[in-house]
Design an enzyme around this catalytic site. Structure first.
Site, mmCIF file in Angstrom:
data_model
loop_
_atom_site.group_PDB
_atom_site.id
_atom_site.type_symbol
_atom_site.label_atom_id
_atom_site.label_comp_id
_atom_site.label_asym_id
_atom_site.label_seq_id
_atom_site.Cartn_x
_atom_site.Cartn_y
_atom_site.Cartn_z
ATOM 1 N N CYS A 128 29.473 57.854 39.980
ATOM 2 C CA CYS A 128 28.876 57.450 38.701
ATOM 3 C C CYS A 128 29.576 56.209 38.170
ATOM 4 O O CYS A 128 28.997 55.416 37.455
ATOM 5 C CB CYS A 128 28.973 58.585 37.699
ATOM 6 S SG CYS A 128 30.630 59.253 37.574
ATOM 7 N N GLU A 134 26.516 64.107 30.982
ATOM 8 C CA GLU A 134 27.159 62.952 31.621
ATOM 9 C C GLU A 134 26.199 62.460 32.692
ATOM 10 O O GLU A 134 25.903 63.193 33.626
ATOM 11 C CB GLU A 134 28.498 63.350 32.266
ATOM 12 C CG GLU A 134 29.558 63.821 31.295
ATOM 13 C CD GLU A 134 30.007 62.746 30.322
ATOM 14 O OE1 GLU A 134 29.748 61.550 30.566
ATOM 15 O OE2 GLU A 134 30.590 63.111 29.289
ATOM 16 N N VAL A 168 17.068 63.566 34.837
ATOM 17 C CA VAL A 168 17.194 65.032 34.730
ATOM 18 C C VAL A 168 17.909 65.395 33.420
ATOM 19 O O VAL A 168 17.555 66.373 32.754
ATOM 20 C CB VAL A 168 17.897 65.632 35.962
ATOM 21 C CG1 VAL A 168 18.140 67.119 35.783
ATOM 22 C CG2 VAL A 168 17.068 65.404 37.230
ATOM 23 N N GLY A 169 18.883 64.583 33.026
ATOM 24 C CA GLY A 169 19.579 64.829 31.752
ATOM 25 C C GLY A 169 18.621 64.860 30.573
ATOM 26 O O GLY A 169 18.755 65.677 29.648
ATOM 27 N N GLU A 212 20.205 52.206 38.653
ATOM 28 C CA GLU A 212 21.259 52.849 39.438
ATOM 29 C C GLU A 212 20.731 53.133 40.848
ATOM 30 O O GLU A 212 19.760 53.871 41.010
ATOM 31 C CB GLU A 212 21.686 54.164 38.779
ATOM 32 C CG GLU A 212 22.877 54.785 39.469
ATOM 33 C CD GLU A 212 23.288 56.124 38.856
ATOM 34 O OE1 GLU A 212 22.407 56.957 38.589
ATOM 35 O OE2 GLU A 212 24.500 56.335 38.657
ATOM 36 N N GLY A 245 24.680 64.591 35.975
ATOM 37 C CA GLY A 245 23.653 64.254 36.953
ATOM 38 C C GLY A 245 22.940 62.988 36.513
ATOM 39 O O GLY A 245 23.482 62.187 35.739
ATOM 40 N N SER A 246 21.720 62.817 36.975
ATOM 41 C CA SER A 246 20.985 61.588 36.682
ATOM 42 C C SER A 246 20.469 61.581 35.247
ATOM 43 O O SER A 246 20.296 62.632 34.623
ATOM 44 C CB SER A 246 19.808 61.471 37.661
ATOM 45 O OG SER A 246 18.969 62.594 37.487
ATOM 46 N N LYS A 254 25.714 76.523 38.235
ATOM 47 C CA LYS A 254 24.710 76.141 39.234
ATOM 48 C C LYS A 254 25.092 74.790 39.836
ATOM 49 O O LYS A 254 24.930 73.736 39.218
ATOM 50 C CB LYS A 254 23.319 76.016 38.590
ATOM 51 C CG LYS A 254 22.233 75.901 39.653
ATOM 52 C CD LYS A 254 21.107 74.966 39.299
ATOM 53 C CE LYS A 254 21.241 73.548 39.754
ATOM 54 N NZ LYS A 254 21.326 73.287 41.186
HETATM 55 P P1 NAD Z 1 20.505 65.158 39.686
HETATM 56 O O1 NAD Z 1 20.222 64.778 38.278
HETATM 57 O O2 NAD Z 1 19.430 65.051 40.679
HETATM 58 O O3 NAD Z 1 21.036 66.670 39.750
HETATM 59 C C1 NAD Z 1 22.139 67.120 38.989
HETATM 60 C C2 NAD Z 1 22.087 68.642 38.877
HETATM 61 O O4 NAD Z 1 20.953 68.990 38.068
HETATM 62 C C3 NAD Z 1 21.891 69.368 40.209
HETATM 63 O O5 NAD Z 1 22.634 70.570 40.210
HETATM 64 C C4 NAD Z 1 20.401 69.654 40.209
HETATM 65 O O6 NAD Z 1 20.038 70.747 41.028
HETATM 66 C C5 NAD Z 1 20.164 69.971 38.740
HETATM 67 N N1 NAD Z 1 18.770 69.848 38.289
HETATM 68 C C6 NAD Z 1 17.770 69.127 38.853
HETATM 69 N N2 NAD Z 1 16.630 69.293 38.154
HETATM 70 C C7 NAD Z 1 16.922 70.124 37.121
HETATM 71 C C8 NAD Z 1 16.167 70.671 36.040
HETATM 72 N N3 NAD Z 1 14.866 70.389 35.877
HETATM 73 N N4 NAD Z 1 16.779 71.486 35.166
HETATM 74 C C9 NAD Z 1 18.097 71.771 35.295
HETATM 75 N N5 NAD Z 1 18.863 71.291 36.303
HETATM 76 C C10 NAD Z 1 18.278 70.477 37.206
HETATM 77 O O7 NAD Z 1 21.786 64.280 40.120
HETATM 78 P P2 NAD Z 1 22.499 64.206 41.533
HETATM 79 O O8 NAD Z 1 21.622 63.470 42.485
HETATM 80 O O9 NAD Z 1 23.008 65.540 41.931
HETATM 81 O O10 NAD Z 1 23.776 63.299 41.172
HETATM 82 C C11 NAD Z 1 23.726 61.920 41.067
HETATM 83 C C12 NAD Z 1 23.631 61.479 39.627
HETATM 84 O O11 NAD Z 1 24.714 62.037 38.885
HETATM 85 C C13 NAD Z 1 23.776 59.973 39.462
HETATM 86 O O12 NAD Z 1 22.844 59.519 38.518
HETATM 87 C C14 NAD Z 1 25.197 59.809 38.937
HETATM 88 O O13 NAD Z 1 25.434 58.636 38.186
HETATM 89 C C15 NAD Z 1 25.331 61.026 38.104
HETATM 90 N N6 NAD Z 1 26.735 61.335 37.861
HETATM 91 C C16 NAD Z 1 27.235 61.095 36.617
HETATM 92 C C17 NAD Z 1 28.571 61.325 36.348
HETATM 93 C C18 NAD Z 1 29.139 61.075 34.985
HETATM 94 O O14 NAD Z 1 30.199 61.600 34.676
HETATM 95 N N7 NAD Z 1 28.488 60.294 34.132
HETATM 96 C C19 NAD Z 1 29.397 61.845 37.354
HETATM 97 C C20 NAD Z 1 28.837 62.084 38.616
HETATM 98 C C21 NAD Z 1 27.503 61.835 38.858
#
Ligand code: NAD
Length: 506
Positions: A293, A259, A241-242, A394, A237-238, A184
């Protein structure tokens, strides 16, 4: 600045990929994907999937797993080598699609695709290197060894900022280990995800082994986390959400690889090569419009060189050319969406309210062609206190906070004083301080005389504290996410041997 001309290709409808077929969502609904440099440019519409689509994809992946896990790893790898070559053959077109859907400049999207190529080649090589252990048994005429085993169906949930690299970091190791995948991607970058999956299909990955379901996090992501047949969730992701992913996956004891966010620091000591440090801060801070990130969103500078550094850094940031990432002259593209632009503007306001000095930038760009996209000036705050929100949270945009320090020890303390722990860097000529910082910074990645960005695929990638949960991607560390150990004892003595050693057994 030039923005892509008005002649856009006709609207394309893109589908999910389930069980080897490109299919519409059961919902019958779609969502739009538009160019962040020019929102008149509609890239296409994608499936707004639901739990029913997830169920179908997981079912296909579960059935395909029965066969895929038995395909010898070197044979699985052959398909992946083919995929790597196909990505390489199409690198330029893939990079152009990526710039169009998420905005970063072409040099950076070429780098993103290159990482997917590198990762796919590297991980395909692991098809012949999934080493286990062979150890001496406690008993005579007996072998003792351990082997890696796949886990089953993996859910891969990815962000938009590295639309092909990050999916490759997860999907390729999952597949080479013998798992099947339901992917996804972020709703802002479904085209790059689809391009990647299409290549895996063309490379000959069998039906059901690789599935793609596009749609919202709450709908599709949540359905994946709730499904008992998913054994691994790999999420980038963030941090917010993580945390949700972690909680939702806990009741069914899935393996969860997270991550998440970062607030990375560059430390500049009094003996640093300042030209090099300025260059590092520029690309670390404003590359991908600060939406990495690993972005260097904090810079801590020794007070003796603070003013000189700041003057140079501000001059260079002011001179950056902001524009459509597809324009060869652009050095920084737009941010990815209206929402991201609003977040950046909100933090600029917060920084001013907190008493930091706006050294340059601070405004959205809206004149002329800029008005159709989500552009923001490269922005530097100086006189920032480490406790301010702009130095703690962030922002994920082109905003860098510069802080002064009086000593190496203070720089390290400020560097560590955040909830995140992804990447850090030091500029110094002092070998002893470089090594001490390398040891003491609470991050998963560390750089000396280089910015906080620029990982290579054969070393582990990931963060500590609230950036990660102890796993790593890339390198052979990724195999630990997507496989589990089985210990095997083979007794060829032809008689019952006692498990306890006593003198009679020796
Ligand atoms: P996000 O957390 O908004 O979304 C990430 C993914 O999670 C998307 O596919 C989103 O649709 C999905 N998602 C959202 N809500 C969810 C839920 N309730 N259940 C399951 N999945 C869900 O992040 P973003 O805005 O897409 O990306 C930016 C963030 O990602 C920043 O915080 C950045 O630091 C982080 N990031 C981290 C790394 C790393 O390796 N540490 C790398 C790249 C980005």
């Amino acid at each position: 600045m030039s923005v892509t001309s008005g002649q856009f290709p006709p609207k394309t409808t893109y589908r999910n990929f389930i069980d080897g077929a490109w299919v519409p969502s059961a919902s019958g609904e779609v969502f739009e994907n538009r160019n962040p440099a020019n929102s008149d440019d509609l890239i296409g519409v994608f499936q707004k999937s639901t739990a029913a689509d997830v169920e179908q994809a997981v079912d296909a992946a579960r059935r395909a797993y029965r066969h895929w896990r038995l395909v010898p790893a070197p044979r699985r790898a052959e398909l992946l080598f083919r995929a790597a070559q196909l990505i390489a053959d199409r690198k330029e077109a893939l990079a152009r699609d990526m710039t169009r859907e998420m905005g970063k400049i072409l040099d950076e999207t070429r780098g993103d695709v290159q990482e997917a190529i590198d990762m796919t080649y590297f991980m395909a090589g692991e098809g012949r290197r999934q080493y286990g252990q062979t150890v001496p048994s406690e008993l005579r005429d007996k072998f003792a060894m351990s082997i890696r085993q796949p886990l089953g169906v993996c859910a891969v949930i990815t962000p938009w900022n590295f639309p092909m690299a990050i999916p490759s970091w997860k999907i390729i190791p999952a597949l080479v280990c013998g798992n099947t995948v339901v992917f996804k991607p972020a709703t802002l970058t479904p085209l790059s995800a689809l391009n990647f999956v299409k290549i895996l299909e063309e490379a000959g990955v069998p039906p059901g082994v690789m599935n793609l379901v596009t749609g919202g996090g709450e709908e599709v992501g949540d359905a994946l986390l709730a499904d008992d047949d998913i054994r691994v969730v790999s999420f980038t992701g963030s941090t917010d959400v993580g945390r949700t992913v972690s909680k939702r996956a806990a009741p069914s004891f899935k393996r969860v690889h997270l991550e998440m966010g970062g607030k990375n620091v560059i430390m500049i000591l009094e003996d640093a090569n300042l030209d090099l440090a300025v260059e590092g801060c520029l690309w670390g801070g404003f590359g991908t419009a600060g939406q990495r990130c690993t972005a260097a969103s904090r810079v801590v500078v020794h007070e003796k060189v603070y003013r000189q550094f700041l003057d140079q850094f501000v001059a260079r940031a002011r001179a950056l050319r902001v524009g459509d990432g597809a324009d060869p002259g652009a050095q920084m593209g737009p941010v990815v969406s209206r929402g991201q632009l609003n977040t950046v503007m909100k933090y600029v306001e917060i920084g001013q309210q907190e008493g930091a000095t706006l050294a340059c930038g601070g405004h959205a760009l809206t004149d002329g062609a800029y008005g159709k996209g989500f552009f923001h000036e490269p922005t530097i705050f100086s006189d920032v206190a480490p406790s301010m929100r702009i130095a703690q949270e962030e922002i994920f945009g082109p905003v860098v906070s510069v802080m002064a320090c009086r000593s190496f020890e203070e720089a390290v303390a400020i560097g560590n004083d955040v909830q995140y722990g992804l990447s850090a860097s030091i500029y110094t000529q002092d070998l002893n301080k470089a090594f001490a910082a390398m040891r003491d910074l609470e991050t998963g990645i560390f750089y000396v005389n280089a910015p906080t960005i620029g990982a290579e695929v054969h070393l582990p990638f990931g963060g500590t504290k609230q950036t990660g949960n102890g796993h790593r991607e890339a390198g052979t560390a990724a195999l630990d996410v997507f496989s589990e150990w089985k210990s095997i004892y083979v007794d060829f003595s032809g008689r019952l041997q006692r498990a306890q050693i006593d003198t009679a057994d020796l």
